[in-house]
Design an enzyme around this catalytic site. Structure first.
Site, mmCIF file in Angstrom:
data_model
loop_
_atom_site.group_PDB
_atom_site.id
_atom_site.type_symbol
_atom_site.label_atom_id
_atom_site.label_comp_id
_atom_site.label_asym_id
_atom_site.label_seq_id
_atom_site.Cartn_x
_atom_site.Cartn_y
_atom_site.Cartn_z
ATOM 1 N N HIS A 1 -13.730 40.950 7.132
ATOM 2 C CA HIS A 1 -13.388 42.041 6.218
ATOM 3 C C HIS A 1 -14.610 42.903 5.975
ATOM 4 C CE1 HIS A 1 -15.408 40.929 2.385
ATOM 5 N NE2 HIS A 1 -15.277 39.689 2.805
ATOM 6 N N CYS A 2 -14.364 44.181 5.653
ATOM 7 C CA CYS A 2 -15.435 45.087 5.260
ATOM 8 C C CYS A 2 -15.230 45.425 3.784
ATOM 9 C CB CYS A 2 -15.445 46.329 6.145
ATOM 10 S SG CYS A 2 -13.930 47.296 6.084
ATOM 11 N N MET A 3 -15.642 46.586 3.349
ATOM 12 C CA MET A 3 -15.554 46.939 1.937
ATOM 13 C C MET A 3 -14.117 47.044 1.445
ATOM 14 S SD MET A 3 -18.630 47.327 0.639
ATOM 15 C CE MET A 3 -18.490 48.482 -0.736
ATOM 16 N N ARG B 1 -11.125 46.682 3.974
ATOM 17 C CA ARG B 1 -10.108 46.299 4.955
ATOM 18 C C ARG B 1 -10.213 44.847 5.392
ATOM 19 N NH1 ARG B 1 -10.667 51.418 9.185
ATOM 20 N NH2 ARG B 1 -10.674 53.072 7.604
#
Length: 507
Positions: A28-30, A32
């Site tokens: 995961h990113c910030m 998504r």
């Protein structure tokens, strides 16, 4: 309980992406949840987009489910746990195991689809570079906020005994960031991660001050993250070369030794000097750009940043931001790029007021605006402006105006930046730093946000809709959360407002 809610969200998503056996990787990113799939055809896109927690989906090198800031960090561990539990259960119930031939066929299909979506090598390379730095963002944010707090306490003369402790907390990670970059680089490009970290650690070792290269004494940290990136990439190639000829019986001894030795010597007597020059050039160019063409440069940067966010390419700027922070203590580019989010917020508010009878779209805007004010623009991009077309362009106009405002003051000599990357919008205030004092710095940044909000709002309110488009969207009961005017957006995969034929947009 919050955990139950997050687990319920994960449990709702899992069967809609093909179940545990269809997942090959999770990250995961910030904002998504990023998953790699064995079989894309098993994903139920429409049901997935209909989940309340899902703000949108994006297909790229991975299948990306937009959940929003905070939520994604809580849902991802629950999703990972459910995948592991599902695989364990399947292993004991005679669940069909995927054969090698099936995997090969699925892999070929995925590879072909991937090539069609990512046509350029440059785009793929930039994403890989972004993958190196994205995991570092939480530490950059935390240390940046602590650095800002430490600066305030120092200026006010408060708690003098606490200041050195805060300085150590804020600076510790940044002093060793090259090691983390080297580790992630080797991992991303197929080498042994710890060897990449070991080679990059040479750059920050204090003893390099005793070494002379090109007639000059090296300085600890010279080359920074760019040097670490180059050193780790070299280490990956050296390691793969060694494994191609070193006998297996000697591999565990010879390969690591030669990898560190060869890469280390090249780093000390070449890469550190070259990367140091490149880092200095980046800092000099950024300062020159804003000092000489501040307003125009700010207009271009602020206006083009939303399309970069839409494409996911904004993360490729992370090495540049990090290099600027290493060199001067802050990145002058981030406050200007943050104006794109202000334009997006202004555009969304205009849409809200222009469509008083579209209850569904107004509800989407109300739920996404808090994140928008904090600089997280993806929910508004994929849920509002991009599906509508023109409001996305007018949001870029607002970002350009805000960027020009901040850039103008840089041109007038009031330079400032952010001590960390990641936050934007209002969340950037604690991270601001500059040479003209915090009062002036905060006032200019706040002024830029105000300009972005106002211009984004005005441009969208007056030019964001054709008459026919506004009439078609402005239907229904303003007090009813109706979905009658919604259909899937083919441009983004996000369920959004029903959009007429593209020709309508130009009438």
């Amino acid at each position: 309980m919050p955990t139950d809610k997050n687990r319920a969200t994960a449990a709702a998503i899992l069967p809609l992406v093909g179940g545990p056996e269809n997942i090959t990787s999770i990250a995961h990113c910030m904002t998504r949840l990023r998953i790699a799939l064995r079989d894309r055809s098993l994903v139920d896109d429409e049901a997935l987009k209909a989940l309340p927690a899902v703000l949108g989906v994006v297909e790229d090198d991975t299948y990306q489910i937009v959940l929003g800031p905070g939520t994604v960090a809580r849902v991802t561990p629950e999703f990972e746990a459910l995948v592991e539990e599902g695989r364990a259960a399947a292993g004991g119930t005679g669940h069909h195991a995927v054969t090698a031939d099936e995997l090969q066929a699925q892999g070929a299909a995925l590879k072909q689809a991937q090539k069609a979506r990512n046509a350029t090598p440059v785009k793929l390379f930039l994403r890989r570079i972004a993958n190196i730095f994205v995991p570092l963002i939480p530490a950059l944010i935390g240390c940046g906020v602590i650095a800002g707090l430490n600066g305030v306490l120092t200026n006010l003369g408060w708690l003098p005994t606490l200041v050195p402790a805060l300085a150590a907390m804020a600076s510790g990670f940044m002093s060793l960031i090259a090691v983390f970059v080297g580790y992630n680089t080797a991992k991303e490009f197929g080498g042994t991660a710890i060897l990449g970290g070991a080679v990059a650690a040479i750059i920050v070792f204090p003893g390099v001050a005793k070494i002379t290269a090109f007639g000059l004494e090296l300085k600890p940290g010279q080359g920074g993250v760019l040097g670490a990136l180059a050193a780790a990439l070299l280490a990956v190639h050296v390691e793969k070369w060694c494994r191609s000829w070193v006998p297996e019986a000697l591999d565990v001894l010879v390969t690591p030794t030669l990898t560190v030795l060869i890469s280390g010597l090249v780093t000390l007597f070449g890469l550190m000097f070259l990367a140091g020059e490149a880092s200095s050039a980046i800092g000099t160019f950024a300062n020159w750009l804003l000092a000489t063409g501040g307003a125009f440069a700010g207009l271009v940067l602020g206006g083009l940043f939303l399309p970069l966010v839409m494409l996911g390419l904004h993360q490729a700027l992370i090495p540049i931001h990090t290099t600027l922070i290493e060199g001067s203590g802050y990145t002058v580019l981030l406050p200007i790029l943050a104006m794109a989010g202000a334009g997006q917020v202004g555009a969304a508010i205009a849409v809200y007021y222009r469509l008083p009878r579209n209850g569904s779209l107004r509800a989407t805007i109300k739920s996404a605006l808090p994140a928008g004010f904090l600089g997280i623009g993806e929910p508004l991009i994929y849920g509002v402006s991009l599906p509508l077309g023109r409001p996305f362009i007018t949001a870029c106009v607002g970002g350009a105006a805000g960027g020009a405002f901040v850039g103008l003051f840089n041109q007038l000599g009031v330079a400032f930046g952010s001590t960390a990357i990641g936050p934007s919008g209002w969340a950037l205030f604690p991270l601001l730093d500059g040479k003209s004092g915090m009062g002036v710095t905060i006032a200019i940044y706040a002024g830029g946000l105000a300009v972005g909000y106002l211009v984004g709002f005005a441009a969208t309110y007056f030019f964001g809709f054709t008459k026919l488009l506004r009439t078609s969207l402005n239907q229904g009961d303003e007090d009813t959360e109706t979905t009658a005017t919604q259909e899937p957006s083919t441009a983004t995969g996000q369920t959004g407002p029903k959009t007429p034929d593209p020709a309508v947009l130009t009438r």
